[in-house]
Design a protein around this motif. Sequence first.
Motif, PDB file in Angstrom:
ATOM      1  N   ALA A  97       0.815  -1.225   0.000  1.00 30.30           N
ATOM      2  CA  ALA A  97       0.000   0.000   0.000  1.00 30.30           C
ATOM      3  C   ALA A  97       0.851   1.280   0.000  1.00 30.30           C
ATOM      4  O   ALA A  97       0.549   2.245   0.701  1.00 30.30           O
ATOM      5  CB  ALA A  97      -0.954   0.013   1.196  1.00 30.30           C
ATOM      6  N   VAL A  98       1.929   1.274  -0.794  1.00 33.98           N
ATOM      7  CA  VAL A  98       2.735   2.482  -0.944  1.00 33.98           C
ATOM      8  C   VAL A  98       1.859   3.559  -1.607  1.00 33.98           C
ATOM      9  O   VAL A  98       1.235   3.289  -2.642  1.00 33.98           O
ATOM     10  CB  VAL A  98       3.987   2.211  -1.806  1.00 33.98           C
ATOM     11  CG1 VAL A  98       4.773   3.493  -2.012  1.00 33.98           C
ATOM     12  CG2 VAL A  98       4.860   1.149  -1.151  1.00 33.98           C
ATOM     13  N   PRO A  99       1.787   4.747  -1.029  1.00 35.73           N
ATOM     14  CA  PRO A  99       0.865   5.780  -1.530  1.00 35.73           C
ATOM     15  C   PRO A  99       1.043   6.153  -2.995  1.00 35.73           C
ATOM     16  O   PRO A  99       0.077   6.379  -3.704  1.00 35.73           O
ATOM     17  CB  PRO A  99       1.163   6.984  -0.618  1.00 35.73           C
ATOM     18  CG  PRO A  99       1.685   6.382   0.635  1.00 35.73           C
ATOM     19  CD  PRO A  99       2.472   5.180   0.203  1.00 35.73           C
ATOM     20  N   ARG A 100       2.312   6.249  -3.461  1.00 33.48           N
ATOM     21  CA  ARG A 100       2.549   6.622  -4.844  1.00 33.48           C
ATOM     22  C   ARG A 100       3.427   5.586  -5.521  1.00 33.48           C
ATOM     23  O   ARG A 100       4.513   5.275  -5.042  1.00 33.48           O
ATOM     24  CB  ARG A 100       3.242   7.995  -4.946  1.00 33.48           C
ATOM     25  CG  ARG A 100       2.430   9.176  -4.461  1.00 33.48           C
ATOM     26  CD  ARG A 100       1.122   9.362  -5.217  1.00 33.48           C
ATOM     27  NE  ARG A 100       1.238   9.238  -6.655  1.00 33.48           N
ATOM     28  CZ  ARG A 100       1.718  10.172  -7.467  1.00 33.48           C
ATOM     29  NH1 ARG A 100       2.170  11.302  -6.979  1.00 33.48           N
ATOM     30  NH2 ARG A 100       1.750   9.982  -8.761  1.00 33.48           N
ATOM     31  N   LEU A 101       2.954   5.054  -6.619  1.00 32.63           N
ATOM     32  CA  LEU A 101       3.707   4.091  -7.416  1.00 32.63           C
ATOM     33  C   LEU A 101       3.880   4.667  -8.813  1.00 32.63           C
ATOM     34  O   LEU A 101       2.912   5.058  -9.462  1.00 32.63           O
ATOM     35  CB  LEU A 101       2.962   2.757  -7.495  1.00 32.63           C
ATOM     36  CG  LEU A 101       2.718   2.031  -6.168  1.00 32.63           C
ATOM     37  CD1 LEU A 101       1.792   0.844  -6.375  1.00 32.63           C
ATOM     38  CD2 LEU A 101       4.036   1.566  -5.562  1.00 32.63           C
ATOM     39  N   LEU A 102       5.119   4.710  -9.279  1.00 30.16           N
ATOM     40  CA  LEU A 102       5.396   5.299 -10.594  1.00 30.16           C
ATOM     41  C   LEU A 102       6.498   4.516 -11.283  1.00 30.16           C
ATOM     42  O   LEU A 102       7.530   4.221 -10.677  1.00 30.16           O
ATOM     43  CB  LEU A 102       5.811   6.757 -10.438  1.00 30.16           C
ATOM     44  CG  LEU A 102       6.101   7.541 -11.716  1.00 30.16           C
ATOM     45  CD1 LEU A 102       4.860   7.622 -12.591  1.00 30.16           C
ATOM     46  CD2 LEU A 102       6.583   8.943 -11.380  1.00 30.16           C
ATOM     47  N   SER A 103       6.278   4.192 -12.545  1.00 29.66           N
ATOM     48  CA  SER A 103       7.246   3.364 -13.262  1.00 29.66           C
ATOM     49  C   SER A 103       7.460   3.864 -14.684  1.00 29.66           C
ATOM     50  O   SER A 103       6.561   4.428 -15.306  1.00 29.66           O
ATOM     51  CB  SER A 103       6.753   1.913 -13.318  1.00 29.66           C
ATOM     52  OG  SER A 103       7.652   1.101 -14.040  1.00 29.66           O
ATOM     53  N   SER A 104       8.658   3.621 -15.184  1.00 34.56           N
ATOM     54  CA  SER A 104       8.903   3.798 -16.609  1.00 34.56           C
ATOM     55  C   SER A 104       8.473   2.513 -17.314  1.00 34.56           C
ATOM     56  O   SER A 104       8.490   1.434 -16.720  1.00 34.56           O
ATOM     57  CB  SER A 104      10.388   4.080 -16.875  1.00 34.56           C
ATOM     58  OG  SER A 104      11.189   3.008 -16.412  1.00 34.56           O
ATOM     59  N   GLU A 118      -3.554   0.119 -12.398  1.00 34.45           N
ATOM     60  CA  GLU A 118      -3.785   1.518 -12.038  1.00 34.45           C
ATOM     61  C   GLU A 118      -2.519   2.156 -11.458  1.00 34.45           C
ATOM     62  O   GLU A 118      -2.548   2.842 -10.435  1.00 34.45           O
ATOM     63  CB  GLU A 118      -4.952   1.637 -11.059  1.00 34.45           C
ATOM     64  CG  GLU A 118      -6.268   1.159 -11.648  1.00 34.45           C
ATOM     65  CD  GLU A 118      -7.434   1.340 -10.690  1.00 34.45           C
ATOM     66  OE1 GLU A 118      -7.178   1.581  -9.492  1.00 34.45           O
ATOM     67  OE2 GLU A 118      -8.581   1.248 -11.142  1.00 34.45           O
ATOM     68  N   ILE A 119      -1.408   1.911 -12.143  1.00 34.36           N
ATOM     69  CA  ILE A 119      -0.113   2.451 -11.739  1.00 34.36           C
ATOM     70  C   ILE A 119       0.246   3.614 -12.655  1.00 34.36           C
ATOM     71  O   ILE A 119       0.092   3.529 -13.879  1.00 34.36           O
ATOM     72  CB  ILE A 119       0.972   1.353 -11.815  1.00 34.36           C
ATOM     73  CG1 ILE A 119       0.734   0.300 -10.720  1.00 34.36           C
ATOM     74  CG2 ILE A 119       2.368   1.944 -11.701  1.00 34.36           C
ATOM     75  CD1 ILE A 119       1.563  -0.930 -10.868  1.00 34.36           C
ATOM     76  N   ASP A 120       0.712   4.703 -12.061  1.00 29.64           N
ATOM     77  CA  ASP A 120       1.190   5.822 -12.873  1.00 29.64           C
ATOM     78  C   ASP A 120       2.437   5.387 -13.620  1.00 29.64           C
ATOM     79  O   ASP A 120       3.325   4.765 -13.039  1.00 29.64           O
ATOM     80  CB  ASP A 120       1.529   7.023 -11.989  1.00 29.64           C
ATOM     81  CG  ASP A 120       0.291   7.648 -11.373  1.00 29.64           C
ATOM     82  OD1 ASP A 120      -0.775   7.581 -12.000  1.00 29.64           O
ATOM     83  OD2 ASP A 120       0.394   8.200 -10.265  1.00 29.64           O
ATOM     84  N   PHE A 121       2.500   5.724 -14.899  1.00 29.06           N
ATOM     85  CA  PHE A 121       3.661   5.308 -15.680  1.00 29.06           C
ATOM     86  C   PHE A 121       3.981   6.334 -16.750  1.00 29.06           C
ATOM     87  O   PHE A 121       3.152   7.162 -17.110  1.00 29.06           O
ATOM     88  CB  PHE A 121       3.430   3.936 -16.324  1.00 29.06           C
ATOM     89  CG  PHE A 121       2.199   3.864 -17.186  1.00 29.06           C
ATOM     90  CD1 PHE A 121       2.245   4.241 -18.521  1.00 29.06           C
ATOM     91  CD2 PHE A 121       1.001   3.423 -16.660  1.00 29.06           C
ATOM     92  CE1 PHE A 121       1.107   4.180 -19.317  1.00 29.06           C
ATOM     93  CE2 PHE A 121      -0.145   3.350 -17.446  1.00 29.06           C
ATOM     94  CZ  PHE A 121      -0.094   3.735 -18.776  1.00 29.06           C
ATOM     95  N   VAL A 122       5.217   6.279 -17.213  1.00 32.16           N
ATOM     96  CA  VAL A 122       5.679   7.111 -18.316  1.00 32.16           C
ATOM     97  C   VAL A 122       5.904   6.181 -19.484  1.00 32.16           C
ATOM     98  O   VAL A 122       6.765   5.303 -19.424  1.00 32.16           O
ATOM     99  CB  VAL A 122       6.992   7.825 -17.940  1.00 32.16           C
ATOM    100  CG1 VAL A 122       7.461   8.698 -19.085  1.00 32.16           C
ATOM    101  CG2 VAL A 122       6.786   8.670 -16.690  1.00 32.16           C
ATOM    102  N   GLU A 123       5.109   6.356 -20.530  1.00 35.03           N
ATOM    103  CA  GLU A 123       5.140   5.351 -21.576  1.00 35.03           C
ATOM    104  C   GLU A 123       5.890   5.740 -22.842  1.00 35.03           C
ATOM    105  O   GLU A 123       6.567   4.922 -23.433  1.00 35.03           O
ATOM    106  CB  GLU A 123       3.716   4.913 -21.957  1.00 35.03           C
ATOM    107  CG  GLU A 123       2.899   5.927 -22.747  1.00 35.03           C
ATOM    108  CD  GLU A 123       2.196   6.947 -21.895  1.00 35.03           C
ATOM    109  OE1 GLU A 123       2.642   7.161 -20.749  1.00 35.03           O
ATOM    110  OE2 GLU A 123       1.225   7.533 -22.362  1.00 35.03           O
ATOM    111  N   SER A 124       5.746   6.995 -23.291  1.00 37.52           N
ATOM    112  CA  SER A 124       6.312   7.334 -24.592  1.00 37.52           C
ATOM    113  C   SER A 124       7.770   7.766 -24.461  1.00 37.52           C
ATOM    114  O   SER A 124       8.137   8.419 -23.496  1.00 37.52           O
ATOM    115  CB  SER A 124       5.482   8.427 -25.262  1.00 37.52           C
ATOM    116  OG  SER A 124       5.286   9.510 -24.397  1.00 37.52           O
TER     117      SER A 124
END
Length: 228
Positions: A97-104, A118-124
């Motif tokens: 339950a880490v509040p912010r998850l972000l991945s390339s 439902e993970i924030d990601f950088v795709e392009s």
Amino acid sequence: MTTTDRIMYLIIVGAGRIGNRVIELATGDGHEVVVIEKNTDLAEQTSSNYDCLVINDDASKMDVLEEAGLEKADALITTTNDDSTNLLVMMLGRRYAVPRLLSSVREPDHISLFDELEIDFVESPHRLNGEFLYKTIQRPGIKDYMRLDGGAEIVEIKLAEESSLIGLTILEAIESEKIADDLIIVAIYRHGELIIPRGNTTFEAGDTVTVLSKEGIGKDIIQTLKTQ
């Protein structure tokens, strides 16, 4: 102090080109940073260059993430070149339950996997940079980010239904001081269509608004667009 108004505990996985930039920005802002890097040379280099704890190990192992302090992390950021590793680390972060998850994300075909979680990601590829990842952690809601010469910034952010801008024209929002008069609304994307904004253009919930600020996009601007 950064726009988050507090010191964050960040775990950054990967110390390559992208991860290195995130580490540089985060440590420079005084955040508490733990880096997990499997490559020994990169781990040693990172430890020498930055004021942070570096763990030379495989982040896809649960005990390594626990050693890094996953249970108290404000954010977990993965920047490796291996999407399978990034995805697994994100899944483990979700379990804790880490509040912010972000991945390339390296391969476009893998985007749906991150999206389903439902993970924030950088795709392009043109957005795959450490500064964007770091700004996204600082300012939830940002969809894209670009820094210009002289400190100006451009961001894309989606208007929430709670935003006080909904139903107002751009001119009304400026006159009521809900947005500063030196803030420029560059474009609005609505239902997949580009709208060139004018003074009488009305904000609608779900609009993706491209904003330019000469002084940089602060927390107050993001909060206004999202809610208030």
